[in-house]
Motif scaffolding. Structure first.
Motif, PDB file in Angstrom:
ATOM      1  N   ASP A  21       0.861  -1.176   0.000  1.00 50.67           N
ATOM      2  CA  ASP A  21       0.000   0.000   0.000  1.00 50.67           C
ATOM      3  C   ASP A  21       0.904   1.235   0.000  1.00 50.67           C
ATOM      4  O   ASP A  21       1.590   1.518   0.982  1.00 50.67           O
ATOM      5  CB  ASP A  21      -0.897  -0.019   1.233  1.00 50.67           C
ATOM      6  CG  ASP A  21      -1.910   1.112   1.215  1.00 50.67           C
ATOM      7  OD1 ASP A  21      -1.870   1.943   0.280  1.00 50.67           O
ATOM      8  OD2 ASP A  21      -2.744   1.162   2.143  1.00 50.67           O
ATOM      9  N   GLU A  22       0.912   1.963  -1.130  1.00 48.55           N
ATOM     10  CA  GLU A  22       1.801   3.132  -1.277  1.00 48.55           C
ATOM     11  C   GLU A  22       1.507   4.180  -0.211  1.00 48.55           C
ATOM     12  O   GLU A  22       2.410   4.815   0.319  1.00 48.55           O
ATOM     13  CB  GLU A  22       1.617   3.739  -2.677  1.00 48.55           C
ATOM     14  CG  GLU A  22       1.934   2.763  -3.796  1.00 48.55           C
ATOM     15  CD  GLU A  22       3.284   3.036  -4.429  1.00 48.55           C
ATOM     16  OE1 GLU A  22       3.824   4.119  -4.199  1.00 48.55           O
ATOM     17  OE2 GLU A  22       3.781   2.142  -5.124  1.00 48.55           O
ATOM     18  N   LYS A  23       0.239   4.383   0.107  1.00 46.27           N
ATOM     19  CA  LYS A  23      -0.120   5.387   1.096  1.00 46.27           C
ATOM     20  C   LYS A  23       0.418   5.005   2.481  1.00 46.27           C
ATOM     21  O   LYS A  23       0.909   5.848   3.225  1.00 46.27           O
ATOM     22  CB  LYS A  23      -1.632   5.562   1.138  1.00 46.27           C
ATOM     23  CG  LYS A  23      -2.063   6.740   1.954  1.00 46.27           C
ATOM     24  CD  LYS A  23      -3.527   7.063   1.761  1.00 46.27           C
ATOM     25  CE  LYS A  23      -3.838   8.347   2.527  1.00 46.27           C
ATOM     26  NZ  LYS A  23      -5.206   8.785   2.335  1.00 46.27           N
ATOM     27  N   VAL A  25       3.076   3.214   3.059  1.00 46.66           N
ATOM     28  CA  VAL A  25       4.536   3.431   3.031  1.00 46.66           C
ATOM     29  C   VAL A  25       4.838   4.909   3.237  1.00 46.66           C
ATOM     30  O   VAL A  25       5.732   5.286   4.006  1.00 46.66           O
ATOM     31  CB  VAL A  25       5.135   2.930   1.694  1.00 46.66           C
ATOM     32  CG1 VAL A  25       6.581   3.373   1.561  1.00 46.66           C
ATOM     33  CG2 VAL A  25       5.021   1.419   1.608  1.00 46.66           C
ATOM     34  N   GLU A  26       4.056   5.765   2.566  1.00 45.04           N
ATOM     35  CA  GLU A  26       4.275   7.214   2.691  1.00 45.04           C
ATOM     36  C   GLU A  26       4.028   7.668   4.120  1.00 45.04           C
ATOM     37  O   GLU A  26       4.811   8.433   4.692  1.00 45.04           O
ATOM     38  CB  GLU A  26       3.328   7.939   1.730  1.00 45.04           C
ATOM     39  CG  GLU A  26       3.654   9.407   1.573  1.00 45.04           C
ATOM     40  CD  GLU A  26       2.749  10.062   0.525  1.00 45.04           C
ATOM     41  OE1 GLU A  26       2.258  11.169   0.819  1.00 45.04           O
ATOM     42  OE2 GLU A  26       2.545   9.465  -0.547  1.00 45.04           O
ATOM     43  N   GLN A  27       2.962   7.161   4.730  1.00 45.24           N
ATOM     44  CA  GLN A  27       2.652   7.548   6.106  1.00 45.24           C
ATOM     45  C   GLN A  27       3.709   7.037   7.086  1.00 45.24           C
ATOM     46  O   GLN A  27       4.100   7.739   8.019  1.00 45.24           O
ATOM     47  CB  GLN A  27       1.271   7.030   6.495  1.00 45.24           C
ATOM     48  CG  GLN A  27       0.137   7.787   5.832  1.00 45.24           C
ATOM     49  CD  GLN A  27      -1.226   7.179   6.147  1.00 45.24           C
ATOM     50  OE1 GLN A  27      -1.315   6.012   6.538  1.00 45.24           O
ATOM     51  NE2 GLN A  27      -2.280   7.977   5.954  1.00 45.24           N
ATOM     52  N   THR A  29       6.818   6.469   6.351  1.00 49.67           N
ATOM     53  CA  THR A  29       8.019   7.280   6.110  1.00 49.67           C
ATOM     54  C   THR A  29       7.905   8.621   6.810  1.00 49.67           C
ATOM     55  O   THR A  29       8.845   9.070   7.482  1.00 49.67           O
ATOM     56  CB  THR A  29       8.226   7.480   4.596  1.00 49.67           C
ATOM     57  OG1 THR A  29       8.257   6.208   3.953  1.00 49.67           O
ATOM     58  CG2 THR A  29       9.512   8.223   4.317  1.00 49.67           C
ATOM     59  N   GLU A  30       6.747   9.269   6.655  1.00 45.78           N
ATOM     60  CA  GLU A  30       6.546  10.574   7.303  1.00 45.78           C
ATOM     61  C   GLU A  30       6.612  10.438   8.816  1.00 45.78           C
ATOM     62  O   GLU A  30       7.189  11.279   9.506  1.00 45.78           O
ATOM     63  CB  GLU A  30       5.193  11.164   6.894  1.00 45.78           C
ATOM     64  CG  GLU A  30       5.192  11.722   5.492  1.00 45.78           C
ATOM     65  CD  GLU A  30       3.816  12.226   5.055  1.00 45.78           C
ATOM     66  OE1 GLU A  30       2.911  12.361   5.926  1.00 45.78           O
ATOM     67  OE2 GLU A  30       3.655  12.478   3.860  1.00 45.78           O
TER      68      GLU A  30
END
Length: 115
Positions: A21-23, A25-27, A29-30
């Motif tokens: 799930d790209e989202k 991963v982004e969350q 990472t943030e």
């Protein structure tokens, strides 16, 4: 027909991986960045302050070293002047002795002539 042992060893591996799930991963990472970034920024500013303080300290040390060098050169000059004064006094004494010897030899010559 196709023998099951002829199948590629990598076959079916891609299907076994869960979908990423790209989202998410982004969350993640943030979240990771927001957790470590403040500490890293504080460390960065502390290091910058330390570096600036070291620069100031180095400049101060260089000024103090130059003052010590000036003091040493002044001491050398003072020693040179006192040495020059001693030699001048010796020369004055030698000149006085030579004048006295000249007077004595002149008197001796005059007294020899009168004899």
């Amino acid at each position: 027909g196709v023998d099951p042992s002829d199948a590629s060893p990598d076959e079916g591996v891609v299907e076994d991986l869960p979908l990423i799930d790209e989202k998410a991963v982004e969350q993640l990472t943030e979240g990771l960045i927001s957790y470590y970034l403040p500490d890293l920024q504080r460390s960065k500013s502390a290091l910058q302050e330390l570096t600036q303080n070291q620069v100031v300290l180095l400049e101060t040390l260089e000024q103090e070293i130059s003052k010590f060098k000036e003091c040493n050169s002044i001491l050398d000059i003072n020693a040179l002047f006192s040495e020059a004064k001693q030699y001048h006094n010796k020369l004055v004494n030698i000149r006085n002795e030579m004048m006295m010897l000249h007077e004595k030899t002149s008197k001796l010559k005059v007294s020899r002539i009168n004899i």
